[in-house]
Scaffold this active site. Structure first.
Site, short mmCIF file in Angstrom:
data_model
loop_
_atom_site.label_atom_id
_atom_site.label_comp_id
_atom_site.label_asym_id
_atom_site.label_seq_id
_atom_site.Cartn_x
_atom_site.Cartn_y
_atom_site.Cartn_z
N LYS A 139 19.03 7.27 32.38
CA LYS A 139 17.94 7.27 31.41
C LYS A 139 18.38 7.87 30.09
CE LYS A 139 13.09 8.83 31.06
NZ LYS A 139 12.05 9.64 31.75
N GLU A 152 10.18 4.79 39.05
CA GLU A 152 11.04 5.89 38.62
C GLU A 152 10.97 7.04 39.62
OE1 GLU A 152 11.50 8.76 34.66
OE2 GLU A 152 9.55 7.91 35.16
N CYS A 182 11.04 4.39 32.03
CA CYS A 182 9.85 5.09 31.55
C CYS A 182 9.84 5.35 30.04
CB CYS A 182 9.65 6.38 32.34
SG CYS A 182 7.94 6.98 32.33
#
Length: 259
Positions: free
Chosen positions: A109, A43, A143
């Site tokens: 995300k 990431e 994540c």
């Protein structure tokens, strides 16, 4: 294609220095001699997990995207990972999957990390992505998405669930447990690529990049808490065998996700 060879690039990230990070990744990837289908970076691989996108964001026409396209073409492999992107007046923690042809697929995300104030400076995505590459269906997530199993639920019959992260050492037990759980409940391969080192905010990262199969068995050595690369071949027949034998996904709940 029955097998998909993936390289997990676990690395330290030079804080907010895209030029130096790209140089380091180029060296690591160019040193890999065997043919790989997909290279996976962590990431925010050009900057570290920074809350200063106004100083660091690139565009889709920027140097890092161009670098990824060139490297994908040179290595005849897909390159993927997330970076900070500015678009239409917003900042995104954007996962890019770039094929050798130069085709780009994106996932923004969805779950922004409120503990660090990510939601205050970045815009959340609203669309799940399923990448179809070399006969495989890959679902990329980023994540904090790992903590939300509904978003990851395998309603698309994907083969691989792929997480890239800056997941700190202090909560690494959760990383290990949740990746394994996602593999079992979704009857798929799960890959997690995390960084190592210490960032400018004094957060330590211990890696634990890993691959689990559809039964939750760990297939990698789980790279220790230093830089390293692990290459593993995923087998489509392995997934098919156990999905056909156990049929757990046939009994999944039906639902819609509101975003």
């Amino acid at each position: 294609m029955q097998n998909l060879k993936i390289a997990l690039i676990q690395t330290n990230i030079v804080w907010q220095n895209a030029v130096e990070n790209r140089s380091r990744y180029s060296e690591k990837i160019n040193n890999i001699q065997e043919q790989v289908d997909v290279f996976v970076l962590p990431e925010m691989f050009t900057t570290g997990f920074s809350m200063e996108p106004q100083h660091l964001a690139e565009t889709m026409d920027g140097k890092t995207v161009e670098w990824m396209k060139n490297l994908a073409s040179k290595k005849n492999a897909a390159i993927c990972g997330s970076l900070i992107i500015s678009e239409d007046g917003n900042y995104y923690n954007r996962f890019l999957f770039i094929e050798p042809s130069g085709e780009i697929q994106i996932y923004d995300k969805r779950h922004l990390f409120t503990l660090a104030g990510e939601e205050k400076v970045y815009t959340a995505g609203s669309k799940k992505l399923i990448v179809e590459f070399k006969g495989w269906k890959i679902c990329p997530l980023v994540c904090y998405d790992l903590r939300f199993p509904v978003w990851a639920r395998n309603v698309e019959d994907y083969d691989v669930l792929l997480y890239v992260a800056n997941w700190p050492k202090i909560r690494i037990a959760a990383w290990d447990a949740l990746l394994k759980a996602r593999a079992i409940e979704n009857m798929c391969y799960v890959l997690g690529v995390n960084r190592v080192g210490v960032d400018a905010n004094s957060y330590e990262y211990s890696g634990h990049s890993v691959v689990y199969d559809c039964l939750g068995e760990k297939l990698t050595r789980s790279i220790p808490n230093h830089e390293g690369i692990e290459i593993i071949a995923l087998q489509k027949a392995h997934i098919s065998k156990f999905r056909n034998k156990l049929n757990f996904l046939n009994d999944k709940d039906t639902f819609e996700v509101n975003v």
